[in-house]
Scaffold this motif. Structure first.
Motif, PDB file in Angstrom:
ATOM      1  N   GLU A  22       2.129  -2.038 -11.557  1.00  0.00           N
ATOM      2  CA  GLU A  22       0.976  -1.138 -11.445  1.00  0.00           C
ATOM      3  C   GLU A  22      -0.120  -1.758 -10.576  1.00  0.00           C
ATOM      4  O   GLU A  22      -0.727  -1.069  -9.751  1.00  0.00           O
ATOM      5  CB  GLU A  22       0.429  -0.815 -12.843  1.00  0.00           C
ATOM      6  CG  GLU A  22      -0.675   0.204 -12.856  1.00  0.00           C
ATOM      7  CD  GLU A  22      -0.276   1.578 -12.353  1.00  0.00           C
ATOM      8  OE1 GLU A  22      -1.185   2.359 -12.002  1.00  0.00           O
ATOM      9  OE2 GLU A  22       0.931   1.897 -12.303  1.00  0.00           O
ATOM     10  N   ILE A  23      -0.366  -3.041 -10.720  1.00  0.00           N
ATOM     11  CA  ILE A  23      -1.375  -3.711  -9.892  1.00  0.00           C
ATOM     12  C   ILE A  23      -0.944  -3.722  -8.435  1.00  0.00           C
ATOM     13  O   ILE A  23      -1.752  -3.517  -7.533  1.00  0.00           O
ATOM     14  CB  ILE A  23      -1.654  -5.128 -10.418  1.00  0.00           C
ATOM     15  CG1 ILE A  23      -2.386  -5.038 -11.756  1.00  0.00           C
ATOM     16  CG2 ILE A  23      -2.472  -5.930  -9.419  1.00  0.00           C
ATOM     17  CD1 ILE A  23      -2.562  -6.348 -12.470  1.00  0.00           C
ATOM     18  N   ILE A  24       0.350  -3.931  -8.194  1.00  0.00           N
ATOM     19  CA  ILE A  24       0.862  -3.888  -6.817  1.00  0.00           C
ATOM     20  C   ILE A  24       0.635  -2.499  -6.226  1.00  0.00           C
ATOM     21  O   ILE A  24       0.211  -2.354  -5.083  1.00  0.00           O
ATOM     22  CB  ILE A  24       2.349  -4.275  -6.781  1.00  0.00           C
ATOM     23  CG1 ILE A  24       2.490  -5.776  -7.047  1.00  0.00           C
ATOM     24  CG2 ILE A  24       2.989  -3.905  -5.450  1.00  0.00           C
ATOM     25  CD1 ILE A  24       3.898  -6.230  -7.328  1.00  0.00           C
ATOM     26  N   ARG A  25       0.891  -1.460  -7.005  1.00  0.00           N
ATOM     27  CA  ARG A  25       0.672  -0.097  -6.528  1.00  0.00           C
ATOM     28  C   ARG A  25      -0.793   0.130  -6.163  1.00  0.00           C
ATOM     29  O   ARG A  25      -1.113   0.675  -5.114  1.00  0.00           O
ATOM     30  CB  ARG A  25       1.108   0.915  -7.584  1.00  0.00           C
ATOM     31  CG  ARG A  25       1.050   2.360  -7.104  1.00  0.00           C
ATOM     32  CD  ARG A  25       1.332   3.334  -8.234  1.00  0.00           C
ATOM     33  NE  ARG A  25       0.288   3.361  -9.243  1.00  0.00           N
ATOM     34  CZ  ARG A  25      -0.895   3.974  -9.112  1.00  0.00           C
ATOM     35  NH1 ARG A  25      -1.187   4.594  -7.997  1.00  0.00           N
ATOM     36  NH2 ARG A  25      -1.769   3.961 -10.090  1.00  0.00           N
ATOM     37  N   LEU A  26      -1.694  -0.339  -7.010  1.00  0.00           N
ATOM     38  CA  LEU A  26      -3.123  -0.169  -6.753  1.00  0.00           C
ATOM     39  C   LEU A  26      -3.602  -1.051  -5.603  1.00  0.00           C
ATOM     40  O   LEU A  26      -4.395  -0.624  -4.768  1.00  0.00           O
ATOM     41  CB  LEU A  26      -3.924  -0.481  -8.021  1.00  0.00           C
ATOM     42  CG  LEU A  26      -3.716   0.477  -9.191  1.00  0.00           C
ATOM     43  CD1 LEU A  26      -4.383  -0.071 -10.444  1.00  0.00           C
ATOM     44  CD2 LEU A  26      -4.235   1.862  -8.849  1.00  0.00           C
ATOM     45  N   ALA A  27      -3.124  -2.262  -5.557  1.00  0.00           N
ATOM     46  CA  ALA A  27      -3.575  -3.204  -4.531  1.00  0.00           C
ATOM     47  C   ALA A  27      -3.063  -2.842  -3.147  1.00  0.00           C
ATOM     48  O   ALA A  27      -3.655  -3.245  -2.145  1.00  0.00           O
ATOM     49  CB  ALA A  27      -3.141  -4.627  -4.888  1.00  0.00           C
ATOM     50  N   SER A  28      -1.984  -2.093  -3.061  1.00  0.00           N
ATOM     51  CA  SER A  28      -1.451  -1.728  -1.752  1.00  0.00           C
ATOM     52  C   SER A  28      -2.403  -0.819  -0.991  1.00  0.00           C
ATOM     53  O   SER A  28      -2.341  -0.741   0.230  1.00  0.00           O
ATOM     54  CB  SER A  28      -0.081  -1.070  -1.895  1.00  0.00           C
ATOM     55  OG  SER A  28      -0.185   0.126  -2.617  1.00  0.00           O
ATOM     56  N   ALA A  29      -3.309  -0.143  -1.688  1.00  0.00           N
ATOM     57  CA  ALA A  29      -4.278   0.722  -1.034  1.00  0.00           C
ATOM     58  C   ALA A  29      -5.569  -0.008  -0.664  1.00  0.00           C
ATOM     59  O   ALA A  29      -6.392   0.517   0.074  1.00  0.00           O
ATOM     60  CB  ALA A  29      -4.610   1.902  -1.939  1.00  0.00           C
ATOM     61  N   GLU A  30      -5.737  -1.212  -1.140  1.00  0.00           N
ATOM     62  CA  GLU A  30      -6.969  -1.969  -0.912  1.00  0.00           C
ATOM     63  C   GLU A  30      -6.898  -2.800   0.363  1.00  0.00           C
ATOM     64  O   GLU A  30      -5.825  -3.259   0.744  1.00  0.00           O
ATOM     65  CB  GLU A  30      -7.237  -2.907  -2.099  1.00  0.00           C
ATOM     66  CG  GLU A  30      -7.589  -2.198  -3.368  1.00  0.00           C
ATOM     67  CD  GLU A  30      -8.883  -1.434  -3.286  1.00  0.00           C
ATOM     68  OE1 GLU A  30      -9.856  -1.957  -2.716  1.00  0.00           O
ATOM     69  OE2 GLU A  30      -8.915  -0.299  -3.780  1.00  0.00           O
ATOM     70  N   GLU A  34      -4.687 -10.322  -0.343  1.00  0.00           N
ATOM     71  CA  GLU A  34      -4.272 -11.539  -1.046  1.00  0.00           C
ATOM     72  C   GLU A  34      -3.913 -11.255  -2.501  1.00  0.00           C
ATOM     73  O   GLU A  34      -3.051 -11.915  -3.061  1.00  0.00           O
ATOM     74  CB  GLU A  34      -5.339 -12.626  -0.971  1.00  0.00           C
ATOM     75  CG  GLU A  34      -5.277 -13.478   0.271  1.00  0.00           C
ATOM     76  CD  GLU A  34      -3.908 -14.108   0.520  1.00  0.00           C
ATOM     77  OE1 GLU A  34      -3.337 -14.732  -0.402  1.00  0.00           O
ATOM     78  OE2 GLU A  34      -3.415 -13.965   1.639  1.00  0.00           O
ATOM     79  N   VAL A  35      -4.569 -10.286  -3.117  1.00  0.00           N
ATOM     80  CA  VAL A  35      -4.239  -9.904  -4.490  1.00  0.00           C
ATOM     81  C   VAL A  35      -2.814  -9.365  -4.528  1.00  0.00           C
ATOM     82  O   VAL A  35      -2.005  -9.751  -5.382  1.00  0.00           O
ATOM     83  CB  VAL A  35      -5.229  -8.850  -5.032  1.00  0.00           C
ATOM     84  CG1 VAL A  35      -4.785  -8.321  -6.383  1.00  0.00           C
ATOM     85  CG2 VAL A  35      -6.625  -9.428  -5.114  1.00  0.00           C
ATOM     86  N   LEU A  36      -2.498  -8.499  -3.579  1.00  0.00           N
ATOM     87  CA  LEU A  36      -1.161  -7.925  -3.500  1.00  0.00           C
ATOM     88  C   LEU A  36      -0.114  -9.007  -3.270  1.00  0.00           C
ATOM     89  O   LEU A  36       0.919  -9.036  -3.936  1.00  0.00           O
ATOM     90  CB  LEU A  36      -1.119  -6.890  -2.366  1.00  0.00           C
ATOM     91  CG  LEU A  36       0.213  -6.219  -2.076  1.00  0.00           C
ATOM     92  CD1 LEU A  36       0.710  -5.460  -3.291  1.00  0.00           C
ATOM     93  CD2 LEU A  36       0.078  -5.300  -0.880  1.00  0.00           C
ATOM     94  N   VAL A  37      -0.388  -9.929  -2.372  1.00  0.00           N
ATOM     95  CA  VAL A  37       0.563 -11.007  -2.068  1.00  0.00           C
ATOM     96  C   VAL A  37       0.750 -11.920  -3.269  1.00  0.00           C
ATOM     97  O   VAL A  37       1.874 -12.277  -3.620  1.00  0.00           O
ATOM     98  CB  VAL A  37       0.097 -11.812  -0.833  1.00  0.00           C
ATOM     99  CG1 VAL A  37       0.916 -13.085  -0.673  1.00  0.00           C
ATOM    100  CG2 VAL A  37       0.178 -10.959   0.417  1.00  0.00           C
ATOM    101  N   LEU A  66       3.914  -3.402   4.302  1.00  0.00           N
ATOM    102  CA  LEU A  66       2.456  -3.336   4.277  1.00  0.00           C
ATOM    103  C   LEU A  66       1.822  -4.564   4.905  1.00  0.00           C
ATOM    104  O   LEU A  66       0.791  -4.472   5.561  1.00  0.00           O
ATOM    105  CB  LEU A  66       1.961  -3.200   2.838  1.00  0.00           C
ATOM    106  CG  LEU A  66       2.369  -1.943   2.090  1.00  0.00           C
ATOM    107  CD1 LEU A  66       1.983  -2.060   0.617  1.00  0.00           C
ATOM    108  CD2 LEU A  66       1.714  -0.722   2.721  1.00  0.00           C
ATOM    109  N   ILE A  67       2.417  -5.723   4.658  1.00  0.00           N
ATOM    110  CA  ILE A  67       1.884  -6.995   5.151  1.00  0.00           C
ATOM    111  C   ILE A  67       3.007  -7.745   5.858  1.00  0.00           C
ATOM    112  O   ILE A  67       3.645  -8.613   5.263  1.00  0.00           O
ATOM    113  CB  ILE A  67       1.325  -7.859   4.000  1.00  0.00           C
ATOM    114  CG1 ILE A  67       0.376  -7.054   3.146  1.00  0.00           C
ATOM    115  CG2 ILE A  67       0.639  -9.101   4.552  1.00  0.00           C
ATOM    116  CD1 ILE A  67      -0.032  -7.749   1.878  1.00  0.00           C
ATOM    117  N   PRO A  68       3.276  -7.412   7.104  1.00  0.00           N
ATOM    118  CA  PRO A  68       4.376  -8.090   7.796  1.00  0.00           C
ATOM    119  C   PRO A  68       4.039  -9.552   8.073  1.00  0.00           C
ATOM    120  O   PRO A  68       2.889  -9.902   8.340  1.00  0.00           O
ATOM    121  CB  PRO A  68       4.536  -7.297   9.083  1.00  0.00           C
ATOM    122  CG  PRO A  68       3.285  -6.527   9.250  1.00  0.00           C
ATOM    123  CD  PRO A  68       2.640  -6.393   7.914  1.00  0.00           C
ATOM    124  N   SER A  69       5.034 -10.393   7.963  1.00  0.00           N
ATOM    125  CA  SER A  69       4.966 -11.806   8.344  1.00  0.00           C
ATOM    126  C   SER A  69       4.086 -12.684   7.465  1.00  0.00           C
ATOM    127  O   SER A  69       3.646 -13.739   7.911  1.00  0.00           O
ATOM    128  CB  SER A  69       4.522 -11.952   9.803  1.00  0.00           C
ATOM    129  OG  SER A  69       5.415 -11.262  10.644  1.00  0.00           O
TER     130      SER A  69
END
Length: 99
Positions: A22-30, A34-37, A66-69
């Motif tokens: 759920e946090i990954i889902r929310l963080a992907s829009a932010e 670094e939170v998502l990673v 979303l965050i390549p490389s």
């Protein structure tokens, strides 16, 4: 710099997985990636340790779009691919890079 989130030890394994997804889902829009990673790295590492390679691979591929490389995502992705026998040349690159 923010400290990474560490949820282990507070929740059960099932609760941790659900909360992390759920946090990954929310963080992907932010814009703060670094939170998502950080959470993706922790969750995928745990799934890999528990032999849940296909689930980890799917999560890592989604975040990689979303965050390549990003090096943490690339490393975990290479671990999954190595075990599953996918894209051996990418795994070789990561292995050579680490040595």
């Amino acid at each position: 710099m923010r400290q990474p989130f560490i949820f282990t030890g507070i929740f059960t394994k099932e609760q941790f997985d659900w909360i992390a997804i759920e946090i990954i889902r929310l963080a992907s829009a932010e814009p703060e990636r670094e939170v998502l990673v950080s959470i993706t790295d922790q969750l995928s590492s745990r799934w890999i340790y528990n032999n849940r390679y296909k689930e980890a691979l799917a999560l890592l591929e989604m975040v990689n779009k979303l965050i390549p490389s990003h090096y943490k995502i690339q490393f975990q992705l290479a671990r999954c691919q190595q075990v599953l026998g996918i894209e051996a040349e990418k795994v070789e690159k990561v292995t050579n890079w680490r040595s």
